[in-house]
Scaffold this motif. Structure first.
Motif, mmCIF file in Angstrom:
data_model
loop_
_atom_site.group_PDB
_atom_site.id
_atom_site.type_symbol
_atom_site.label_atom_id
_atom_site.label_comp_id
_atom_site.label_asym_id
_atom_site.label_seq_id
_atom_site.Cartn_x
_atom_site.Cartn_y
_atom_site.Cartn_z
ATOM 1 N N GLU A 105 0.844 -1.198 0.000
ATOM 2 C CA GLU A 105 0.000 0.000 0.000
ATOM 3 C C GLU A 105 0.879 1.248 0.000
ATOM 4 O OE1 GLU A 105 -4.167 -1.104 2.257
ATOM 5 O OE2 GLU A 105 -2.518 -0.267 3.456
ATOM 6 N N GLU A 117 0.718 5.407 0.932
ATOM 7 C CA GLU A 117 0.059 6.611 1.431
ATOM 8 C C GLU A 117 0.525 7.776 0.562
ATOM 9 O OE1 GLU A 117 0.885 7.070 5.581
ATOM 10 O OE2 GLU A 117 -0.404 5.389 6.160
ATOM 11 N N CYS A 118 -0.370 8.286 -0.259
ATOM 12 C CA CYS A 118 -0.054 9.376 -1.188
ATOM 13 C C CYS A 118 -0.388 10.693 -0.500
ATOM 14 C CB CYS A 118 -0.855 9.214 -2.474
ATOM 15 S SG CYS A 118 -0.583 7.639 -3.305
ATOM 16 N N LEU A 119 0.621 11.472 -0.184
ATOM 17 C CA LEU A 119 0.463 12.637 0.680
ATOM 18 C C LEU A 119 0.726 13.934 -0.064
ATOM 19 C CD1 LEU A 119 2.546 11.300 3.715
ATOM 20 C CD2 LEU A 119 0.091 11.004 3.311
ATOM 21 N N LYS A 147 -4.580 10.197 -0.356
ATOM 22 C CA LYS A 147 -5.299 8.932 -0.471
ATOM 23 C C LYS A 147 -4.338 7.789 -0.177
ATOM 24 C CE LYS A 147 -8.285 10.633 -4.232
ATOM 25 N NZ LYS A 147 -8.722 10.408 -5.638
ATOM 26 N N ILE A 148 -4.911 6.651 0.200
ATOM 27 C CA ILE A 148 -4.130 5.418 0.333
ATOM 28 C C ILE A 148 -4.484 4.525 -0.850
ATOM 29 C CG2 ILE A 148 -3.663 3.388 1.756
ATOM 30 C CD1 ILE A 148 -4.455 5.051 4.196
ATOM 31 N N THR A 176 3.898 -0.777 4.119
ATOM 32 C CA THR A 176 3.279 0.436 3.577
ATOM 33 C C THR A 176 4.355 1.487 3.352
ATOM 34 O OG1 THR A 176 1.240 -0.038 4.797
ATOM 35 C CG2 THR A 176 1.526 2.209 4.001
ATOM 36 N N GLU A 203 5.083 5.700 2.158
ATOM 37 C CA GLU A 203 4.512 7.043 2.050
ATOM 38 C C GLU A 203 5.338 7.813 1.029
ATOM 39 O OE1 GLU A 203 4.899 8.717 5.980
ATOM 40 O OE2 GLU A 203 7.028 8.188 6.110
#
Length: 462
Positions: free
Chosen positions: A28, A30-32, A43-44, A107, A109
């Motif tokens: 996954e 984490e789009c920051l 969004k994730i 995950t 980021e």
């Protein structure tokens, strides 16, 4: 070459990022994107969708919200962020990809930059503002080098905002009392927390340096190693997330509020800055004999002239101005001095090669991208325009006859930002318009709140 191509060329590239994600078994992402307050939005995405789309879309209003999530409706604001609330196109910066060390599944980021449909950087996005300032330096053959020092408080959990905050209980089973500045034992009270913070930072490749106990009860400070301003702003952005997450896992809160407790000092983000020549790497603040250069004096002059007009960025909330009062270890002036912590602009002791300035005005609550951009904008304008610095202040800056040289409220700071046209050219007119509109709405929201002080002292006495 459009902005997307330029950014991809400067960083590690998508192929290298994919290889890194494969190596770490990431499932996954984490789009920051940092908003104006510094809050991570986004969004994730599952790994497969992230690979296919190479980014995401978010509404424009994400970059125009107050800290409470409200959006201004002024004509000036709507001339930049349309009422139709169109999409932003967000593209990942591969150089910012990190592991999320506290996630249960593998995950990652990654911080994204904001673009228009024709591949132009959105000028009012915080990372874009800082990029623009750095481009101005590069056009003159200059490269700024910075090192932030970030203060914060660790607190006992408190789910009732009407109750005062308290320090947490340490290993001894007791809450910290009194002032424990630079106490090793006071830091060791919270060893398990700080071991997690260091571990999380190590896994995210955040290059933090020194940990100290600051003046306040439960107040700590982390220093970052010096480096590129954009990379350091990314590091501070990630670090704030990290500390808050680690504290929660130890049944505590961590806060970067400028003034969380009434009778304790506020928290700052001191920014050390020097400027080097891109080609030679020489520090432009020193002459060949080690004396202060004209650029160094101009940088001081620029901070003195323009810091008051950037306070809406450096002290961005009503609470920020509760920190900037006399005798609370926070500056209330724009004087400068060598190794003097009572002035807003400190020149630390150093070798000529490491000569630097320290902007002590910035609050810990400031968006790191905007704090860097504002500081660098002031010094840039001072160096370019050869702004003359005042004589060095020696002694206690709080006793200076012009003690209050900074705005004393957010409302006053917004007006100064709007009025100072020189900053609009460096930080961007659209950014100033969006940012000041957002801050004006926040101030209006705050003025609708009646405080306990008002009820206590005014209810039956006036």
């Amino acid at each position: 070459m459009d902005d997307i191509a330029r950014i991809e060329r400067e960083n590690i590239g998508f192929n290298e990022m994919d290889a890194w994600l494969n190596k770490n078994g990431v499932t996954e992402i984490e789009c920051l994107v940092p908003d104006l307050t510094g809050v991570p939005r986004g969004k994730i995405l599952p790994r497969g969708k992230f690979r296919e789309e190479r980014g995401m879309r978010l509404p424009e209003a994400v970059l125009g919200m107050t800290v409470t999530g409200e959006v201004p409706s002024s004509d000036v604001f709507n001339s930049i962020i349309s009422e139709a609330d169109s999409d932003l196109i967000l593209k990942p910066d591969p150089n910012t990809v990190r592991i999320v060390p506290w996630a249960s599944d593998p995950t990652a980021e990654v911080i994204h930059d904001c673009f228009t449909v024709d591949n132009k950087l959105v000028s009012y996005a915080p990372r874009s503002v800082l990029r623009h300032v750095l481009d101005l330096y590069a056009q003159r053959g200059w490269k700024p080098v910075v090192a932030p020092e970030l203060e914060f408080y660790i607190l006992a959990r408190n789910t009732d905002p009407n109750q005062p905050l308290e320090p947490p209980v340490g290993r001894s089973g007791r809450s910290e009392s009194g002032r424990q500045a630079y106490s090793i034992d006071a830091v060791n009270e919270f060893d398990p927390l700080f071991e997690d913070i260091y571990e999380y930072c190590d896994k995210q490749e955040l290059e933090i340096d020194t940990l100290i106990h600051e003046i306040g009860t439960g107040q700590m400070e982390i220093n970052f190693l010096h480096g590129d301003p954009l990379e350091l702003a990314d590091s501070v952005f990630y670090f704030k997330r990290t500390v808050r997450e680690a504290a929660l896992r130890h049944n505590m809160y961590a806060t970067f509020m400028a003034k969380p407790m009434a009778h304790q000092p506020g928290s700052a983000m001191h920014i050390h800055q020097s400027v080097v020549d891109i080609d030679s790497g020489e520090n432009l603040f020193s002459n060949s004999d080690g004396s202060d250069s004209s650029l160094f004096r101009g940088a001081i002059g620029g901070l003195q002239k323009f810091l008051p007009s950037t306070m809406a960025l450096l002290a961005p909330y009503v609470n920020s101005y509760r920190r900037l009062v006399r005798d609370t270890a926070a500056p209330t002036n724009v004087q400068w001095g060598r190794d003097n912590r009572t002035v807003g602009i400190r020149v630390p002791h150093s070798s000529p090669k490491a000569k630097r300035l320290e902007n002590r005005v910035v609050g810990a609550d400031a968006n790191p991208y905007l704090a860097m951009a504002a500081t660098l904008a002031c010094t840039y304008l001072g160096m370019v325009n050869r702004v003359e610095a005042s004589p060095e202040l020696r002694g206690n800056g709080y006793n200076h006859p012009h003690e209050h040289e900074l705005p004393r409220s957010l409302n006053e700071a917004i007006d100064l930002l709007r009025e100072t046209k020189a900053l609009h050219d460096v930080l961007g007119r659209s950014f100033i318009a969006v940012y000041s509109s957002v801050k004006e709405l926040e101030y209006t929201e705050f003025m609708r709140v009646i405080s306990p002080w008002e009820r206590q002292h005014l209810l039956l006495h006036v």
